[in-house]
Design a protein around this motif. Structure first.
Motif, PDB file in Angstrom:
ATOM      1  N   LEU A 109      25.923   7.287  74.499  1.00  0.00           N
ATOM      2  CA  LEU A 109      27.138   6.498  74.606  1.00  0.00           C
ATOM      3  C   LEU A 109      27.453   6.001  73.196  1.00  0.00           C
ATOM      4  N   VAL A 110      28.650   6.316  72.717  1.00  0.00           N
ATOM      5  CA  VAL A 110      29.002   6.014  71.332  1.00  0.00           C
ATOM      6  C   VAL A 110      30.378   5.365  71.281  1.00  0.00           C
ATOM      7  N   PRO A 111      30.700   4.626  70.205  1.00  0.00           N
ATOM      8  CA  PRO A 111      32.055   4.084  70.066  1.00  0.00           C
ATOM      9  C   PRO A 111      33.087   5.214  70.046  1.00  0.00           C
ATOM     10  N   GLN A 112      34.242   4.940  70.611  1.00  0.00           N
ATOM     11  CA  GLN A 112      35.293   5.955  70.708  1.00  0.00           C
ATOM     12  C   GLN A 112      35.643   6.554  69.352  1.00  0.00           C
ATOM     13  N   ALA A 113      35.572   5.744  68.282  1.00  0.00           N
ATOM     14  CA  ALA A 113      35.937   6.238  66.951  1.00  0.00           C
ATOM     15  C   ALA A 113      35.076   7.403  66.502  1.00  0.00           C
ATOM     16  N   MET A 114      33.869   7.546  67.052  1.00  0.00           N
ATOM     17  CA  MET A 114      32.985   8.624  66.616  1.00  0.00           C
ATOM     18  C   MET A 114      33.510   9.993  67.018  1.00  0.00           C
ATOM     19  N   ARG A 115      34.534  10.080  67.869  1.00  0.00           N
ATOM     20  CA  ARG A 115      35.157  11.372  68.168  1.00  0.00           C
ATOM     21  C   ARG A 115      35.753  12.006  66.914  1.00  0.00           C
ATOM     22  N   HIS A 116      36.054  11.173  65.902  1.00  0.00           N
ATOM     23  CA  HIS A 116      36.622  11.693  64.666  1.00  0.00           C
ATOM     24  C   HIS A 116      35.569  12.345  63.784  1.00  0.00           C
ATOM     25  N   SER A 117      34.298  12.228  64.128  1.00  0.00           N
ATOM     26  CA  SER A 117      33.256  12.836  63.302  1.00  0.00           C
ATOM     27  C   SER A 117      33.341  14.358  63.311  1.00  0.00           C
ATOM     28  N   ALA A 118      33.880  14.940  64.380  1.00  0.00           N
ATOM     29  CA  ALA A 118      34.170  16.381  64.455  1.00  0.00           C
ATOM     30  C   ALA A 118      32.948  17.246  64.161  1.00  0.00           C
ATOM     31  N   LEU A 119      31.789  16.834  64.638  1.00  0.00           N
ATOM     32  CA  LEU A 119      30.596  17.659  64.460  1.00  0.00           C
ATOM     33  C   LEU A 119      30.587  18.795  65.484  1.00  0.00           C
ATOM     34  N   ARG A 120      30.415  20.014  64.994  1.00  0.00           N
ATOM     35  CA  ARG A 120      30.377  21.163  65.887  1.00  0.00           C
ATOM     36  C   ARG A 120      29.199  21.025  66.860  1.00  0.00           C
ATOM     37  N   GLY A 121      29.472  21.291  68.122  1.00  0.00           N
ATOM     38  CA  GLY A 121      28.415  21.230  69.126  1.00  0.00           C
ATOM     39  C   GLY A 121      28.395  19.951  69.927  1.00  0.00           C
ATOM     40  N   ALA A 122      29.241  18.975  69.572  1.00  0.00           N
ATOM     41  CA  ALA A 122      29.316  17.713  70.311  1.00  0.00           C
ATOM     42  C   ALA A 122      30.706  17.569  70.918  1.00  0.00           C
ATOM     43  N   VAL A 123      30.759  17.110  72.167  1.00  0.00           N
ATOM     44  CA  VAL A 123      32.034  16.815  72.821  1.00  0.00           C
ATOM     45  C   VAL A 123      31.979  15.387  73.327  1.00  0.00           C
ATOM     46  N   PHE A 124      33.153  14.813  73.568  1.00  0.00           N
ATOM     47  CA  PHE A 124      33.240  13.415  73.954  1.00  0.00           C
ATOM     48  C   PHE A 124      34.074  13.296  75.218  1.00  0.00           C
ATOM     49  N   ARG A 125      33.589  12.510  76.157  1.00  0.00           N
ATOM     50  CA  ARG A 125      34.284  12.305  77.417  1.00  0.00           C
ATOM     51  C   ARG A 125      34.412  10.818  77.702  1.00  0.00           C
ATOM     52  N   PRO A 126      35.613  10.393  78.135  1.00  0.00           N
ATOM     53  CA  PRO A 126      35.788   8.978  78.459  1.00  0.00           C
ATOM     54  C   PRO A 126      35.068   8.622  79.756  1.00  0.00           C
ATOM     55  N   LEU A 127      34.821   7.331  79.926  1.00  0.00           N
ATOM     56  CA  LEU A 127      34.221   6.825  81.155  1.00  0.00           C
ATOM     57  C   LEU A 127      35.318   6.368  82.108  1.00  0.00           C
TER      58      LEU A 127
END
Length: 323
Positions: free
Chosen positions: A241-259
């Motif tokens: 669980l990470v702060p929403q802003a970390m979606r901007h990190s754009a690391l390949r292999g990671a996806v982000f989903r809201p709760l």
């Protein structure tokens, strides 16, 4: 020896005439003569040879003339620098920040600030919240950007941003197929967690989200920076669980989903020492606040529809950094 004496001496050394020197200094001749006599007594040597026909420098006067000019120039430069610092157009600014601020508008604010204040020297240090607070208390930082509102009385702080946590998953994870997740979906998943030592507040908030969903996370890895959390997740080492802003990190292999529900928020605070106002720190802090809405919003092309965007909070108090 006073700067006034050196100014009088320098003008007389140029004019070699008491009357002309007095007129340049906008004083009468007797105070000039007294000041030169006082300077000679302070130095312990005669600086001028004078008679009814001429005034000339002694060897000691020639030596002092060069040094006096340098000292007066340094004094003038020091006064100009002090005025520039007071006006916020020059000086030094030592800044600490948590890694998530790289995705919350800090770089944009720094670029704009440096363009407006090219004479200000900025030093940056990525430090966790606890270390920043210690550095501020020891006067080794002027301004910090932290995740906690727990402050000693010697520090003041301002809430800049409050945004939701989102779930970070390896792109090949089964849960990544869902557009929105519920916290109970993460039961029995290995977690990558922000270290308690690095940020007790964040550690406890994440545990509380899981506890409210009826489970305690299986913690496989604890790290000290949010980018490290996302990096480990991108390599299949767990979920987070990470702060929403970390979606901007754009690391390949990671996806982000809201709760799918409101949970404890991720907060960013500006923090500084109490004391005289620091114009530079206040301007940078306001610059960060001004770019927060765009920095906290969803990135272009995000496949997930977040449950809520970042919300900028106005300062609840009118204090200024150092004030």
């Amino acid at each position: 020896m006073e700067l006034r004496h050196l100014r009088y001496f320098s003008v007389l050394a140029e004019e070699l005439h008491f009357g002309r020197a007095a007129r340049r200094l906008s004083i009468s001749q007797p105070p000039l003569s007294v000041a030169i006599r006082q300077l000679e007594e302070s130095v312990g040597a005669r600086l001028f040879e004078r008679n009814s026909k001429e005034v000339r420098l002694t060897h000691a006067g020639e030596a002092l003339r060069i040094s006096a000019r340098r000292l007066l120039l340094q004094a003038e430069e020091a006064a100009l620098e002090a005025r520039d610092v007071a006006a916020g157009s020059a000086g030094r600014l030592r800044i600490g920040f948590v890694g998530a601020m790289l995705y919350r508008g800090l770089p944009q604010a720094l670029r704009a600030f440096q363009a407006r204040h090219p004479a200000v020297r900025i030093t940056l240090a990525e430090l966790n919240s606890g270390v920043q607070i210690a550095e501020l208390l020891h006067d080794r930082l002027d301004l910090g950007f932290v995740h906690t509102s727990r402050m000693p009385p010697e520090l003041q702080h301002r809430l800049l941003l409050s945004e939701p946590f989102v779930c970070c998953l390896p792109s090949g994870h089964a849960l990544a197929r869902k557009r929105v997740l519920a916290p109970p979906d993460l039961r029995n998943q290995p977690f990558v967690l922000f270290s308690r030592e690095a940020s007790p507040d964040y550690h406890e908030r994440i545990l509380s989200i899981c506890a409210d969903a009826g489970f305690l996370p299986e913690v496989r890895h604890e790290v000290r920076h949010w980018l490290a959390v996302v990096s480990l997740v991108s390599q299949g080492m767990g979920v987070a669980l990470v702060p929403q802003a970390m979606r901007h990190s754009a690391l390949r292999g990671a996806v982000f989903r809201p709760l799918d529900r409101a949970v404890a928020q991720s907060e960013a605070h500006g923090v500084w020492r109490s004391g005289p106002p620091n114009v530079l720190a206040e301007r940078l802090l306001q610059g960060v606040a001004n770019v927060q809405p765009a920095a906290a919003g969803p990135p272009q092309g995000d496949r997930a529809s977040p449950s809520g965007g970042g919300e900028l909070h106005a300062a609840k108090r009118s204090e200024k950094p150092g004030g």
